[in-house]
Design a protein around this motif. Structure first.
Motif, PDB file in Angstrom:
ATOM      1  N   ILE A 197       0.529  -1.266   0.018  1.00 24.72           N
ATOM      2  CA  ILE A 197       0.028  -0.177   0.044  1.00 24.72           C
ATOM      3  C   ILE A 197       0.837   1.422   0.127  1.00 24.72           C
ATOM      4  O   ILE A 197       1.727   1.241   0.736  1.00 24.72           O
ATOM      5  CB  ILE A 197      -1.039   0.036   1.282  1.00 24.72           C
ATOM      6  CG1 ILE A 197      -2.004   1.174   1.108  1.00 24.72           C
ATOM      7  CG2 ILE A 197      -0.046   0.104   2.572  1.00 24.72           C
ATOM      8  CD1 ILE A 197      -3.199   0.866   2.039  1.00 24.72           C
ATOM      9  N   GLY A 198       0.324   1.985  -0.959  1.00 21.72           N
ATOM     10  CA  GLY A 198       1.234   3.289  -0.845  1.00 21.72           C
ATOM     11  C   GLY A 198       2.363   3.442  -1.901  1.00 21.72           C
ATOM     12  O   GLY A 198       2.364   2.733  -2.717  1.00 21.72           O
ATOM     13  N   GLY A 232       4.608   3.362   6.189  1.00 21.28           N
ATOM     14  CA  GLY A 232       3.572   2.465   6.949  1.00 21.28           C
ATOM     15  C   GLY A 232       4.134   1.606   7.946  1.00 21.28           C
ATOM     16  O   GLY A 232       5.381   1.371   7.923  1.00 21.28           O
ATOM     17  N   ARG A 233       3.428   1.544   9.031  1.00 18.26           N
ATOM     18  CA  ARG A 233       4.069   0.625  10.047  1.00 18.26           C
ATOM     19  C   ARG A 233       3.855  -0.826   9.568  1.00 18.26           C
ATOM     20  O   ARG A 233       4.483  -1.580  10.359  1.00 18.26           O
ATOM     21  CB  ARG A 233       3.271   0.918  11.438  1.00 18.26           C
ATOM     22  CG  ARG A 233       3.490   2.266  11.821  1.00 18.26           C
ATOM     23  CD  ARG A 233       3.355   2.379  13.394  1.00 18.26           C
ATOM     24  NE  ARG A 233       3.408   3.679  13.731  1.00 18.26           N
ATOM     25  CZ  ARG A 233       4.292   4.270  14.357  1.00 18.26           C
ATOM     26  NH1 ARG A 233       5.721   3.824  14.366  1.00 18.26           N
ATOM     27  NH2 ARG A 233       4.320   5.562  14.677  1.00 18.26           N
ATOM     28  N   ALA A 259      -2.381  17.743  -5.236  1.00 24.68           N
ATOM     29  CA  ALA A 259      -3.700  17.572  -5.259  1.00 24.68           C
ATOM     30  C   ALA A 259      -4.197  16.526  -4.228  1.00 24.68           C
ATOM     31  O   ALA A 259      -4.990  16.781  -3.372  1.00 24.68           O
ATOM     32  CB  ALA A 259      -4.232  17.180  -6.883  1.00 24.68           C
ATOM     33  N   ILE A 295      -6.135  16.370  -0.429  1.00 24.23           N
ATOM     34  CA  ILE A 295      -7.217  15.655  -0.090  1.00 24.23           C
ATOM     35  C   ILE A 295      -7.105  14.860   1.382  1.00 24.23           C
ATOM     36  O   ILE A 295      -7.725  14.028   1.601  1.00 24.23           O
ATOM     37  CB  ILE A 295      -8.019  15.136  -1.096  1.00 24.23           C
ATOM     38  CG1 ILE A 295      -7.257  14.006  -1.814  1.00 24.23           C
ATOM     39  CG2 ILE A 295      -8.509  15.817  -2.299  1.00 24.23           C
ATOM     40  CD1 ILE A 295      -7.755  13.183  -2.822  1.00 24.23           C
ATOM     41  N   THR A 323      -4.007  12.940   1.652  1.00 26.13           N
ATOM     42  CA  THR A 323      -3.108  11.635   1.584  1.00 26.13           C
ATOM     43  C   THR A 323      -2.031  12.163   0.704  1.00 26.13           C
ATOM     44  O   THR A 323      -2.256  13.091   0.064  1.00 26.13           O
ATOM     45  CB  THR A 323      -4.055  10.434   1.033  1.00 26.13           C
ATOM     46  OG1 THR A 323      -3.156   9.560   0.582  1.00 26.13           O
ATOM     47  CG2 THR A 323      -4.708  10.829  -0.307  1.00 26.13           C
ATOM     48  N   ASP A 375      -0.628   9.534  -0.856  1.00 26.78           N
ATOM     49  CA  ASP A 375      -0.806   8.359  -1.866  1.00 26.78           C
ATOM     50  C   ASP A 375      -1.291   8.596  -3.179  1.00 26.78           C
ATOM     51  O   ASP A 375      -2.343   8.904  -3.350  1.00 26.78           O
ATOM     52  CB  ASP A 375      -1.618   7.090  -1.154  1.00 26.78           C
ATOM     53  CG  ASP A 375      -1.858   5.946  -1.906  1.00 26.78           C
ATOM     54  OD1 ASP A 375      -0.729   5.766  -2.797  1.00 26.78           O
ATOM     55  OD2 ASP A 375      -2.158   5.066  -1.608  1.00 26.78           O
ATOM     56  N   THR A 376      -0.351   8.530  -4.089  1.00 24.93           N
ATOM     57  CA  THR A 376      -0.851   8.860  -5.526  1.00 24.93           C
ATOM     58  C   THR A 376      -1.129   7.646  -6.415  1.00 24.93           C
ATOM     59  O   THR A 376      -1.356   7.754  -7.391  1.00 24.93           O
ATOM     60  CB  THR A 376       0.579   9.741  -6.015  1.00 24.93           C
ATOM     61  OG1 THR A 376       1.588   8.891  -6.225  1.00 24.93           O
ATOM     62  CG2 THR A 376       0.735  11.183  -5.602  1.00 24.93           C
ATOM     63  N   THR A 377      -0.959   6.384  -5.815  1.00 24.23           N
ATOM     64  CA  THR A 377      -1.384   5.349  -6.631  1.00 24.23           C
ATOM     65  C   THR A 377      -2.824   5.051  -6.639  1.00 24.23           C
ATOM     66  O   THR A 377      -3.583   5.796  -5.935  1.00 24.23           O
ATOM     67  CB  THR A 377      -0.857   4.026  -5.894  1.00 24.23           C
ATOM     68  OG1 THR A 377      -1.465   3.728  -4.684  1.00 24.23           O
ATOM     69  CG2 THR A 377       0.632   4.184  -5.590  1.00 24.23           C
ATOM     70  N   ILE A 378      -3.237   4.332  -7.621  1.00 21.52           N
ATOM     71  CA  ILE A 378      -4.740   4.335  -7.647  1.00 21.52           C
ATOM     72  C   ILE A 378      -5.599   3.096  -6.772  1.00 21.52           C
ATOM     73  O   ILE A 378      -6.085   3.596  -6.092  1.00 21.52           O
ATOM     74  CB  ILE A 378      -5.176   3.920  -9.237  1.00 21.52           C
ATOM     75  CG1 ILE A 378      -4.805   5.080 -10.255  1.00 21.52           C
ATOM     76  CG2 ILE A 378      -6.627   3.638  -9.247  1.00 21.52           C
ATOM     77  CD1 ILE A 378      -5.229   4.929 -11.650  1.00 21.52           C
ATOM     78  N   SER A 379      -4.720   2.027  -6.688  1.00 21.09           N
ATOM     79  CA  SER A 379      -5.193   0.930  -5.768  1.00 21.09           C
ATOM     80  C   SER A 379      -4.768   1.469  -4.365  1.00 21.09           C
ATOM     81  O   SER A 379      -4.196   2.315  -4.084  1.00 21.09           O
ATOM     82  CB  SER A 379      -4.525  -0.320  -5.968  1.00 21.09           C
ATOM     83  OG  SER A 379      -4.438  -0.524  -7.202  1.00 21.09           O
ATOM     84  N   GLY A 380      -5.619   1.166  -3.338  1.00 20.36           N
ATOM     85  CA  GLY A 380      -5.327   1.016  -1.954  1.00 20.36           C
ATOM     86  C   GLY A 380      -4.167   0.161  -1.672  1.00 20.36           C
ATOM     87  O   GLY A 380      -3.099   0.215  -1.927  1.00 20.36           O
ATOM     88  N   SER A 381      -4.692  -1.061  -0.927  1.00 23.61           N
ATOM     89  CA  SER A 381      -3.989  -2.313  -0.641  1.00 23.61           C
ATOM     90  C   SER A 381      -3.248  -2.678  -1.902  1.00 23.61           C
ATOM     91  O   SER A 381      -3.870  -2.467  -2.990  1.00 23.61           O
ATOM     92  CB  SER A 381      -4.661  -3.362  -0.237  1.00 23.61           C
ATOM     93  OG  SER A 381      -5.180  -2.965   1.137  1.00 23.61           O
ATOM     94  N   ARG A 382      -2.130  -2.606  -2.034  1.00 24.89           N
ATOM     95  CA  ARG A 382      -1.386  -3.167  -3.350  1.00 24.89           C
ATOM     96  C   ARG A 382      -0.642  -4.479  -2.953  1.00 24.89           C
ATOM     97  O   ARG A 382       0.136  -4.872  -2.046  1.00 24.89           O
ATOM     98  CB  ARG A 382      -0.562  -2.141  -3.597  1.00 24.89           C
ATOM     99  CG  ARG A 382      -1.142  -0.944  -4.145  1.00 24.89           C
ATOM    100  CD  ARG A 382      -0.172  -0.141  -5.348  1.00 24.89           C
ATOM    101  NE  ARG A 382       1.070   0.516  -4.489  1.00 24.89           N
ATOM    102  CZ  ARG A 382       2.200  -0.234  -4.773  1.00 24.89           C
ATOM    103  NH1 ARG A 382       2.439  -0.667  -5.813  1.00 24.89           N
ATOM    104  NH2 ARG A 382       3.073   0.384  -4.244  1.00 24.89           N
TER     105      ARG A 382
END
Lengths: 385, 385
Positions: free
Chosen positions: B50-51, B58-59, B256, B260, B262, B264-271
């Motif tokens: 993620i991220g 992340g932890r 951007a 909002i 975050t 995180d500029t990826t589209i998915s959340g969990s990856r």
């Protein structure tokens, strides 16, 4: 082809590290108690479930649509989806399921406004930005649940626009669950007949159906679409999820995508065919009884965790029927060791089914040991406003 | 937990079916020659990337960011990404990479118009509808490549809007490759300095760097972002891909999403954290030499396939440096057996590295046997306009 010794060692080292980290992971909602290694033979094949799982159209035959449909049917039943009146697919995770729900809502109500609480996952705002949807953030109560008065106020001021409610069925930090019955009564009260309700059940969707009293979260409570994660309670080693929606809504979208030259209403193109098999395996081997047993075990561990914290003077809060125990933020080294997520002044332990008393005891000991030399509990703030 | 005998048998039957279908798959660009089964031990862990792969924030420590970064670095070098001036992540497949490229373009040029050819994958129009972007479809030449005259004409008529070019580096049916040099010279000619070019290299990105003469497709040719699939030439059993983009563009998006709440500029959340390990394993065990060898083997098989078709009087066309051999549509039973995709009156064989002469001979025999009793070739139309 073969790896060099150095590269081979790097993989073994990484695997060993994963094993170590898995022993001290108490902060994220990933269950570790199901080992999917026995499905390894499927790694020899490139299964691709591209397109609609209910349409056997493509010529590529290495897919698991059959298993995917059974997984969807299982969750449709759990979520009281209207008989013959639902559609869905196995996604790449909760975020895709939520994106899909909001996409459906946008297609149905292009001028709608999304209401979501401030305790929603950060991906929600990202998704809405992505889809270009207008939204309003609603305050939350101290327990992570939406502040319904604020929701009512906000909707009341914009009765000319269709409300699209993004409901959390388990917020990330406090496992707060928004109540669909309450939300519906607000909408009824304001005579907002055009409406859309999406349940983000990424976290709780794996077990909400087995909770007593039953939360108000599914199709029978008025949800138009529901997203559930497969890598949380169901421990899938590959992030995945389920999205279900009322069929009539999806059919409206189908017209749109048919116009642009495809009948594929999924968001992803190529879709993993292995994930549905992982989920199918979990469903078939556990059964509803096995799932209930895992939930009860986890719930007992959450009881134990809350008690243990309270015994040593740590304020530990928890929503009814939640696996998440919220505590004041422990010292950084404890959060790092036990991989505890933090937000503001709080942190939490999520008692997924693999969590043991030994782990909880060790965590509590670590926090106590990190207290100041006088033996007094740290003066950390509680999450209650 | 254990499966019932019936359920266990269903899984074994499915596995056996996959083995059978893999023997007669000549129509889709999935290589089957790399067996990832030996990475099975990773199925015991829920890795989540993620991220941002370049931010160890992340932890949750069960991730493979380290391997993901090395995979990205490998592809950044292959695609001549500017040193220190690129960013990327491992996606769920080519569609997500293309969606990401178009998302970047939209954020940079909200009023831009996307130009894409009529031979583009159906997901392109779906993605643009999703993002709410305006677009114009450009005619294609007979070989699947964009009709540059039509492109020039279309841009010329709208010089007030920023052109966003969606270039195909390997169309689905004919493996046509749009030429970035030609596209740039059109834009230069029209003095369109504000522009965005995305390379959809889902199909050819795995080997375009090794072709001679080198196609014009990567960052050195002016691409702003590139999407490559991991489950095609690299045979990953789980759909995945790589997206790379110029860092300056991504930084504009970061503002951007930071707004909002975050970064995180990826589209998915969990990856998925397993896919990067699959790709890393392929890269490390094959190396560039191994990849070139696989490409040359596959290219020789495409030569052979074209010749064999021509020997029996079947018109077989092929772009220079393509693994796709385009033929008039064979009878339905042949398409079903060999899993040949069709579009209009044409079909194709894609010579991924696992394809053997025996398979090609058997396919040719099947088509010949399906001819009419007089022994004449079917009067099927060619794809040439």
């Amino acid at each position: 082809m073969a790896l060099s010794t150095t590269d081979g060692n790097r993989l073994s080292d990484h695997l060993a590290k994963l094993g170590t980290y898995a022993q001290t992971e108490l902060g994220y909602p990933c269950a570790f108690d199901i080992d999917y290694k026995l499905l390894a033979p499927f790694l020899s094949y490139s299964q691709n479930n591209i397109g609609d799982p209910f349409v056997e159209g493509g010529r590529y035959r290495l897919n698991s649509h059959e298993f995917e449909r059974e997984v969807l049917e299982f969750f449709a039943e759990l979520t009281h989806a209207p008989d013959g009146g639902w559609w869905g697919y196995v996604t790449n995770g909760g975020t895709e399921g939520n994106l899909y729900g909001m996409y459906l809502a946008r297609e149905l109500f292009p001028e709608g406004v999304v209401y979501f609480s401030q305790d929603s996952h950060y991906s929600v705002a990202k998704n809405l930005h992505f889809l270009g949807m207008k939204s309003i953030m609603i305050r939350t109560q101290a327990n992570g649940e939406m502040d319904y008065d604020d929701l009512k106020e906000a909707i009341k001021m914009r009765r000319e626009v269709t409300p699209i409610i993004f409901a959390n069925i388990g917020t990330t930090m406090k496992e707060g669950r928004d109540d669909l019955q309450v939300i519906r009564s607000i909408l009824d009260d304001l005579a907002m007949e055009r409406r859309y309700i999406h349940s983000d059940a990424a976290l709780c969707g794996g077990y909400a159906a087995f909770l007593e009293p039953r939360p108000s979260w599914d199709f029978s409570d008025g949800a138009d679409s529901i997203a559930i994660s497969g890598h949380k309670f169901f421990a899938s080693p590959i992030p995945c999820g389920i999205v279900l929606a009322r069929k009539a809504h999806v059919e409206r979208i189908s017209h749109a995508v048919s116009y642009i030259g495809t009948r594929d209403t999924t968001i992803s193109g190529s879709r993993d065919g292995f994930s549905p098999i992982l989920l199918w395996h979990a469903i078939k081997s556990l059964g509803v009884d096995g799932m209930k047993k895992r939930l009860h075990k986890a719930m007992a561990m959450a009881d134990y965790t809350q008690l243990r914290f309270q015994e040593v003077g740590i304020e530990a809060r928890r929503n009814a029927g939640a696996l998440t125990v919220v505590i004041p933020m422990p010292p950084a080294e404890v959060c790092t060791k036990w991989q505890l997520a933090t937000s503001g002044d709080i942190s939490h332990v999520i008692c997924m089914p693999h969590v043991t008393k030994e782990q909880i005891d060790a965590l509590v000991d670590d926090i106590v040991a990190a207290r100041d030399p006088t033996g007094n509990a740290q003066n950390t703030p509680s999450y209650v406003a």
